[in-house]
Design a protein around this motif. Structure first.
Motif, PDB file in Angstrom:
ATOM      1  N   ILE A  58      14.063  16.130  11.184  1.00 31.75           N
ATOM      2  CA  ILE A  58      13.049  15.684  10.226  1.00 31.75           C
ATOM      3  C   ILE A  58      13.703  15.544   8.856  1.00 31.75           C
ATOM      4  O   ILE A  58      14.356  16.478   8.383  1.00 31.75           O
ATOM      5  CB  ILE A  58      11.879  16.682  10.141  1.00 31.75           C
ATOM      6  N   ILE A  59      13.522  14.385   8.230  1.00 30.27           N
ATOM      7  CA  ILE A  59      13.911  14.199   6.833  1.00 30.27           C
ATOM      8  C   ILE A  59      12.612  14.205   6.026  1.00 30.27           C
ATOM      9  O   ILE A  59      11.737  13.367   6.249  1.00 30.27           O
ATOM     10  CB  ILE A  59      14.684  12.889   6.617  1.00 30.27           C
ATOM     11  N   ILE A  60      12.496  15.148   5.115  1.00 30.82           N
ATOM     12  CA  ILE A  60      11.189  15.441   4.535  1.00 30.82           C
ATOM     13  C   ILE A  60      11.336  15.806   3.062  1.00 30.82           C
ATOM     14  O   ILE A  60      12.289  16.473   2.670  1.00 30.82           O
ATOM     15  CB  ILE A  60      10.538  16.596   5.339  1.00 30.82           C
ATOM     16  N   GLY A  61      10.389  15.331   2.254  1.00 30.61           N
ATOM     17  CA  GLY A  61      10.404  15.720   0.852  1.00 30.61           C
ATOM     18  C   GLY A  61       9.872  14.642  -0.068  1.00 30.61           C
ATOM     19  O   GLY A  61       9.168  13.716   0.354  1.00 30.61           O
ATOM     20  N   ASP A  62      10.241  14.779  -1.340  1.00 30.91           N
ATOM     21  CA  ASP A  62       9.866  13.808  -2.361  1.00 30.91           C
ATOM     22  C   ASP A  62      10.978  12.768  -2.432  1.00 30.91           C
ATOM     23  O   ASP A  62      12.044  13.025  -2.986  1.00 30.91           O
ATOM     24  CB  ASP A  62       9.682  14.516  -3.708  1.00 30.91           C
ATOM     25  N   PHE A  63      10.704  11.587  -1.870  1.00 26.08           N
ATOM     26  CA  PHE A  63      11.705  10.531  -1.794  1.00 26.08           C
ATOM     27  C   PHE A  63      11.794   9.721  -3.091  1.00 26.08           C
ATOM     28  O   PHE A  63      12.738   8.947  -3.261  1.00 26.08           O
ATOM     29  CB  PHE A  63      11.372   9.571  -0.648  1.00 26.08           C
ATOM     30  N   GLY A  82      15.696   4.196  13.165  1.00 23.67           N
ATOM     31  CA  GLY A  82      14.855   4.858  14.154  1.00 23.67           C
ATOM     32  C   GLY A  82      13.923   5.904  13.576  1.00 23.67           C
ATOM     33  O   GLY A  82      13.061   6.435  14.287  1.00 23.67           O
ATOM     34  N   TRP A  83      14.073   6.200  12.288  1.00 22.45           N
ATOM     35  CA  TRP A  83      13.232   7.225  11.660  1.00 22.45           C
ATOM     36  C   TRP A  83      11.777   6.748  11.555  1.00 22.45           C
ATOM     37  O   TRP A  83      11.521   5.611  11.196  1.00 22.45           O
ATOM     38  CB  TRP A  83      13.783   7.589  10.284  1.00 22.45           C
ATOM     39  N   ILE A  84      10.856   7.655  11.857  1.00 18.55           N
ATOM     40  CA  ILE A  84       9.434   7.326  11.939  1.00 18.55           C
ATOM     41  C   ILE A  84       8.710   7.857  10.707  1.00 18.55           C
ATOM     42  O   ILE A  84       8.694   9.073  10.458  1.00 18.55           O
ATOM     43  CB  ILE A  84       8.818   7.940  13.214  1.00 18.55           C
ATOM     44  N   ASP A  85       8.106   6.947   9.940  1.00 20.73           N
ATOM     45  CA  ASP A  85       7.271   7.315   8.796  1.00 20.73           C
ATOM     46  C   ASP A  85       5.931   7.801   9.364  1.00 20.73           C
ATOM     47  O   ASP A  85       5.001   7.027   9.562  1.00 20.73           O
ATOM     48  CB  ASP A  85       7.093   6.097   7.876  1.00 20.73           C
ATOM     49  N   THR A  86       5.851   9.098   9.606  1.00 17.49           N
ATOM     50  CA  THR A  86       4.747   9.656  10.388  1.00 17.49           C
ATOM     51  C   THR A  86       3.380   9.443   9.740  1.00 17.49           C
ATOM     52  O   THR A  86       2.398   9.119  10.423  1.00 17.49           O
ATOM     53  CB  THR A  86       4.966  11.170  10.609  1.00 17.49           C
ATOM     54  N   ILE A  87       3.314   9.647   8.424  1.00 11.03           N
ATOM     55  CA  ILE A  87       2.025   9.498   7.743  1.00 11.03           C
ATOM     56  C   ILE A  87       1.500   8.065   7.892  1.00 11.03           C
ATOM     57  O   ILE A  87       0.324   7.834   8.180  1.00 11.03           O
ATOM     58  CB  ILE A  87       2.149   9.876   6.251  1.00 11.03           C
ATOM     59  N   ARG A  88       2.386   7.097   7.734  1.00 15.78           N
ATOM     60  CA  ARG A  88       1.972   5.688   7.859  1.00 15.78           C
ATOM     61  C   ARG A  88       1.691   5.333   9.317  1.00 15.78           C
ATOM     62  O   ARG A  88       0.769   4.567   9.609  1.00 15.78           O
ATOM     63  CB  ARG A  88       3.051   4.781   7.258  1.00 15.78           C
ATOM     64  N   LEU A  89       2.455   5.889  10.244  1.00 15.55           N
ATOM     65  CA  LEU A  89       2.234   5.625  11.667  1.00 15.55           C
ATOM     66  C   LEU A  89       0.813   6.013  12.070  1.00 15.55           C
ATOM     67  O   LEU A  89       0.134   5.278  12.802  1.00 15.55           O
ATOM     68  CB  LEU A  89       3.240   6.406  12.519  1.00 15.55           C
ATOM     69  N   ASP A 120       5.846  11.161  -1.234  1.00 10.93           N
ATOM     70  CA  ASP A 120       6.259  12.298  -0.409  1.00 10.93           C
ATOM     71  C   ASP A 120       6.133  11.910   1.063  1.00 10.93           C
ATOM     72  O   ASP A 120       5.043  11.578   1.535  1.00 10.93           O
ATOM     73  CB  ASP A 120       5.397  13.505  -0.738  1.00 10.93           C
ATOM     74  N   HIS A 121       7.259  11.940   1.769  1.00 13.64           N
ATOM     75  CA  HIS A 121       7.311  11.370   3.117  1.00 13.64           C
ATOM     76  C   HIS A 121       7.868  12.360   4.130  1.00 13.64           C
ATOM     77  O   HIS A 121       8.636  13.267   3.782  1.00 13.64           O
ATOM     78  CB  HIS A 121       8.173  10.100   3.117  1.00 13.64           C
TER      79      HIS A 121
END
Length: 259
Positions: free
Chosen positions: A145-150, A186-193, A220-221
């Motif tokens: 998971i890549i997570i934080g304030d982008f 391949g990274w999934i933007d979960t909130i938008r998904l 924040d993603h």
């Protein structure tokens, strides 16, 4: 059984500690990634965090930046506390750990304003290093998971009045392309998904009653590696926290994963 993973830019951990502790008690995430600690290493409030039921690792920095990972009920194994690729970069913006067999990459990506400037060039260089690390994780086929304030607004739907942001470093085409490039890896933007057509914000400026008007942006993603795609359960933004007294200008964002 699910595992709840959250990100929260606290905008000063010691000044906002009552807000953070109240939110932790109410929301009860299992893993929390924090940004903008604005505290040196020795000033992190570890006793209060422990008393709330969390262990933590962190990389502090006086007055600016700073990132931390909190865990409730799971051991934390630190992997690295800086983003590889530039040994001269002393800004505390990245910390990576393994928790419950998941790689957690907590980041506070540079703001980059004003555009154009050396700060914007630093942001692009930092993103380049992030993309390299992200690609390595994809190749390893790990739960990550890549997570934080982008500090990146991905699309027009993610900002109130996008026409006003065209030349802002948060919305410049270069950084939006970089976010898209991560998704192409391949990274999934979960909130938008999980919210394909919904306007969602995670940050509201303190000025101009932005929160009251819901004039916000999504910065924040939570990006999941393909390995975790089948584990996605649901997600949320605790936007009410932004309305609390003496709160951060960001709201906590979270997802739950099926174990």
């Amino acid at each position: 059984m699910t595992m709840k993973i959250a990100t929260y830019n606290v905008n000063g951990i010691n000044g906002r500690l009552p807000v953070l502790l109240k939110w932790l008690d109410q929301s009860k995430p299992d893993i929390v990634c924090l940004q903008e600690l604005k505290a040196p290493q020795e000033k992190f409030p570890i006793e209060e965090i422990n008393a709330a039921g969390y262990q933590a690792i962190w990389k502090g920095q006086k007055s600016w930046n700073g990132v931390a990972i909190l865990s409730r009920g799971y051991e934390i194994t630190e992997v690295q506390n800086s983003l590889p690729g530039n040994p001269d970069d002393v800004q505390s913006r990245y910390i990576e750990a393994i928790i419950n067999k998941v790689v957690i990459c907590c980041l506070y990506l540079p703001n980059g304003n004003p555009y154009p400037s050396e700060k914007f060039e630093y942001k692009l260089e930092w993103i380049k290093r992030l993309k390299k690390r992200a690609k390595q994780l994809i190749k390893m086929d790990l739960p990550a998971i890549i997570i934080g304030d982008f500090n990146i607004i991905p699309k027009e739907i993610d900002v109130y009045k996008p026409e006003k942001w065209t030349n802002d470093a948060l919305f410049r085409k270069e950084v939006r392309k970089a976010f898209s490039d991560l998704q192409k890896q391949g990274w999934i933007d979960t909130i938008r998904l999980l919210n394909p057509d919904k306007q969602i914000f995670t940050f509201w400026d303190y000025m101009y009653k932005s929160y009251d008007r819901n004039a916000g942006i999504r910065l924040d993603h939570i990006l999941l590696s393909p390995y975790l795609s089948s584990s996605i359960d649901h997600c949320g933004i605790d936007s009410e926290v932004r309305g609390w007294e003496k709160t951060s200008d960001h709201a906590p964002v979270w997802i739950s994963l099926k174990k």
